[in-house]
Design an enzyme around this catalytic site. Structure first.
Site, PDB file in Angstrom:
ATOM      1  N   SER A 120       0.836  -1.204   0.000  1.00  0.00           N
ATOM      2  CA  SER A 120       0.000   0.000   0.000  1.00  0.00           C
ATOM      3  C   SER A 120       0.870   1.254   0.000  1.00  0.00           C
ATOM      4  CB  SER A 120      -0.860   0.058   1.259  1.00  0.00           C
ATOM      5  OG  SER A 120      -1.547  -1.133   1.465  1.00  0.00           O
ATOM      6  N   HIS A 141      -1.765  -3.007  -6.545  1.00  0.00           N
ATOM      7  CA  HIS A 141      -2.382  -2.649  -5.269  1.00  0.00           C
ATOM      8  C   HIS A 141      -3.878  -2.941  -5.329  1.00  0.00           C
ATOM      9  CE1 HIS A 141      -3.392   0.654  -2.103  1.00  0.00           C
ATOM     10  NE2 HIS A 141      -3.317  -0.539  -1.553  1.00  0.00           N
ATOM     11  N   GLU A 153      -4.919  -0.492  -8.338  1.00  0.00           N
ATOM     12  CA  GLU A 153      -3.953   0.556  -8.658  1.00  0.00           C
ATOM     13  C   GLU A 153      -2.671  -0.152  -9.112  1.00  0.00           C
ATOM     14  OE1 GLU A 153      -3.292   4.507  -6.091  1.00  0.00           O
ATOM     15  OE2 GLU A 153      -2.970   2.677  -4.985  1.00  0.00           O
ATOM     16  N   ASN A 191      -4.212   6.131  -1.444  1.00  0.00           N
ATOM     17  CA  ASN A 191      -3.880   6.512  -0.069  1.00  0.00           C
ATOM     18  C   ASN A 191      -3.424   7.962   0.031  1.00  0.00           C
ATOM     19  OD1 ASN A 191      -4.657   4.193   1.211  1.00  0.00           O
ATOM     20  ND2 ASN A 191      -2.725   3.161   0.805  1.00  0.00           N
TER      21      ASN A 191
HETATM   22  N1  LIG Z   1      -5.447  -5.430   4.512  1.00  0.00           N
HETATM   23  C1  LIG Z   1      -5.703  -4.419   3.675  1.00  0.00           C
HETATM   24  O1  LIG Z   1      -6.727  -3.724   3.740  1.00  0.00           O
HETATM   25  C2  LIG Z   1      -4.726  -4.124   2.552  1.00  0.00           C
HETATM   26  C3  LIG Z   1      -5.178  -3.431   1.406  1.00  0.00           C
HETATM   27  C4  LIG Z   1      -4.279  -3.214   0.350  1.00  0.00           C
HETATM   28  C5  LIG Z   1      -2.964  -3.651   0.461  1.00  0.00           C
HETATM   29  N2  LIG Z   1      -2.553  -4.298   1.605  1.00  0.00           N
HETATM   30  C6  LIG Z   1      -1.165  -4.768   1.647  1.00  0.00           C
HETATM   31  O2  LIG Z   1      -1.170  -6.173   1.382  1.00  0.00           O
HETATM   32  C7  LIG Z   1      -0.103  -6.799   2.097  1.00  0.00           C
HETATM   33  C8  LIG Z   1      -0.666  -7.913   2.961  1.00  0.00           C
HETATM   34  O3  LIG Z   1      -1.622  -7.382   3.853  1.00  0.00           O
HETATM   35  P1  LIG Z   1      -2.661  -8.330   4.631  1.00  0.00           P
HETATM   36  O4  LIG Z   1      -3.634  -7.420   5.270  1.00  0.00           O
HETATM   37  O5  LIG Z   1      -3.132  -9.419   3.740  1.00  0.00           O
HETATM   38  O6  LIG Z   1      -1.701  -8.955   5.757  1.00  0.00           O
HETATM   39  P2  LIG Z   1      -1.971 -10.250   6.671  1.00  0.00           P
HETATM   40  O7  LIG Z   1      -1.244 -10.000   7.957  1.00  0.00           O
HETATM   41  O8  LIG Z   1      -3.416 -10.598   6.702  1.00  0.00           O
HETATM   42  O9  LIG Z   1      -1.204 -11.424   5.869  1.00  0.00           O
HETATM   43  C9  LIG Z   1       0.176 -11.442   5.683  1.00  0.00           C
HETATM   44  C10 LIG Z   1       0.589 -12.903   5.554  1.00  0.00           C
HETATM   45  O10 LIG Z   1       1.952 -12.943   5.107  1.00  0.00           O
HETATM   46  C11 LIG Z   1       2.596 -14.032   5.749  1.00  0.00           C
HETATM   47  N3  LIG Z   1       4.036 -13.778   5.688  1.00  0.00           N
HETATM   48  C12 LIG Z   1       4.737 -12.817   6.355  1.00  0.00           C
HETATM   49  N4  LIG Z   1       6.044 -12.871   5.975  1.00  0.00           N
HETATM   50  C13 LIG Z   1       6.149 -13.864   5.061  1.00  0.00           C
HETATM   51  C14 LIG Z   1       7.233 -14.389   4.286  1.00  0.00           C
HETATM   52  N5  LIG Z   1       8.467 -13.886   4.378  1.00  0.00           N
HETATM   53  N6  LIG Z   1       6.983 -15.423   3.438  1.00  0.00           N
HETATM   54  C15 LIG Z   1       5.740 -15.945   3.329  1.00  0.00           C
HETATM   55  N7  LIG Z   1       4.670 -15.489   4.038  1.00  0.00           N
HETATM   56  C16 LIG Z   1       4.883 -14.455   4.885  1.00  0.00           C
HETATM   57  C17 LIG Z   1       2.008 -14.038   7.156  1.00  0.00           C
HETATM   58  O11 LIG Z   1       2.158 -15.325   7.757  1.00  0.00           O
HETATM   59  C18 LIG Z   1       0.541 -13.687   6.883  1.00  0.00           C
HETATM   60  O12 LIG Z   1      -0.246 -14.843   6.715  1.00  0.00           O
HETATM   61  C19 LIG Z   1       0.592  -5.686   2.876  1.00  0.00           C
HETATM   62  O13 LIG Z   1       1.670  -5.230   2.112  1.00  0.00           O
HETATM   63  C20 LIG Z   1      -0.491  -4.615   2.994  1.00  0.00           C
HETATM   64  O14 LIG Z   1       0.024  -3.319   3.159  1.00  0.00           O
HETATM   65  C21 LIG Z   1      -3.406  -4.562   2.628  1.00  0.00           C
END
Ligand SMILES: NC(=O)c1ccc[n+]([C@@H]2O[C@H](COP(=O)([O-])OP(=O)(O)OC[C@H]3O[C@@H](n4cnc5c(N)ncnc54)[C@H](O)[C@@H]3O)[C@@H](O)[C@H]2O)c1
Length: 238
Positions: A120, A141, A153, A191
């Site tokens: 993000s 994104h 995005e 954002n």
């Molecule tokens: N949640 C949102 O609303 C949202 C929206 C857009 C973008 N994002 C972005 O998406 C990404 C993920 O967000 P999320 O909310 O799904 O997070 P989340 O915490 O739900 O999931 C992240 C997952 O990644 C795994 N993980 C961490 N390090 C790892 C590695 N080295 N190898 C393999 N697996 C690994 C964790 O075990 C976890 O299951 C982030 O970069 C976040 O900024 C999130």
């Protein structure tokens, strides 16, 4: 670039599991990877029940749902991604952790593979800089939840090639998304606009303009159909 047949998704949390579902439902072979086996098993259950829900609402045929689930493989082994056409990273929002993963992915992925990040806020150019293929690194994104939200995005790093951009845009459109393209600046588009709005909401409360309930209703009005243009309108299906 030839038509994509397979994707890898690294990180099976909120975003990764939704992206994997989108890929499988749209006919791609999907490897969903997570270092945490519990997260993987949660993701597998949630994708299965989400696809079953689509089938029960007749938004997906039983045959399409069954074959989507058959195309999804959940594993902890990053090496499985060696033949993926695109790898979408959706792990924790930490530049150091993402850079370490991109370094590994660069070694594992085939030479033509695109490496995408769902970040993000982290610079795509900086993530690309640890790889030997910065022209093939891009931001995808997705909005939360990825199967529902229509907007995506696409973020071009300083070195992202037109070929990578076009292939990524084609993939996003295959997922039924509305694509907007951002250059690699802090906050990208969504954002960058959203954060000052949230900040202003706090100042609106602080300066006594309105109650927090009225500020919320004013801000969320668009979601309740009483406001203006909603750029993140949910898609009607998938
Ligand atoms: N949640 C949102 O609303 C949202 C929206 C857009 C973008 N994002 C972005 O998406 C990404 C993920 O967000 P999320 O909310 O799904 O997070 P989340 O915490 O739900 O999931 C992240 C997952 O990644 C795994 N993980 C961490 N390090 C790892 C590695 N080295 N190898 C393999 N697996 C690994 C964790 O075990 C976890 O299951 C982030 O970069 C976040 O900024 C999130």
């Amino acid at each position: 670039m030839a038509e994509m047949k397979s994707i890898g998704v690294v990180g099976s949390g909120q975003m990764g599991s939704g992206i994997a579902q989108l890929g499988a439902v749209h006919g791609l072979n999907v490897w969903l990877i997570d270092s945490d086996p519990l997260a993987l098993s949660r993701a597998s259950k949630s994708i299965t029940s989400s696809i079953q829900r689509l089938v029960s609402k007749a938004q997906l045929s039983l045959a399409a749902g069954t074959s989507a689930l058959g195309r999804l493989q959940c594993t902890a082994k990053l090496e499985e991604l060696c033949s993926a056409d695109v790898i979408i990273e959706a792990i924790v929002e930490s530049e150091d952790v993402k850079k370490k993963l991109f370094l590994e992915l660069d070694k594992i992925a085939k030479s033509t593979a695109i490496l995408a990040s769902n970040t993000s806020s982290i610079s795509i150019t900086r993530l690309a800089s640890v790889t030997s293929r910065p022209r093939q690194v891009i931001g995808m994104h997705f909005m939360n939840p990825p199967p529902i939200m229509k907007l995506i995005e696409i973020v071009r790093g300083a070195d992202t090639s037109d070929e990578t951009f076009n292939a990524t845009k084609t993939l996003a459109e295959r997922f039924g998304k509305t694509v907007i393209c951002s250059q690699d600046y802090s906050g990208f588009i969504v954002n960058r606009i959203l954060m000052p709005m949230i900040n202003e909401a706090f100042f609106t409360l602080y300066t006594g303009v309105a109650t927090k309930e009225d500020i919320d209703t004013g801000r969320l009005g668009r979601k309740r159909g009483i406001g203006v243009y909603d750029y993140r309108k949910p898609s009607p299906r998938l």
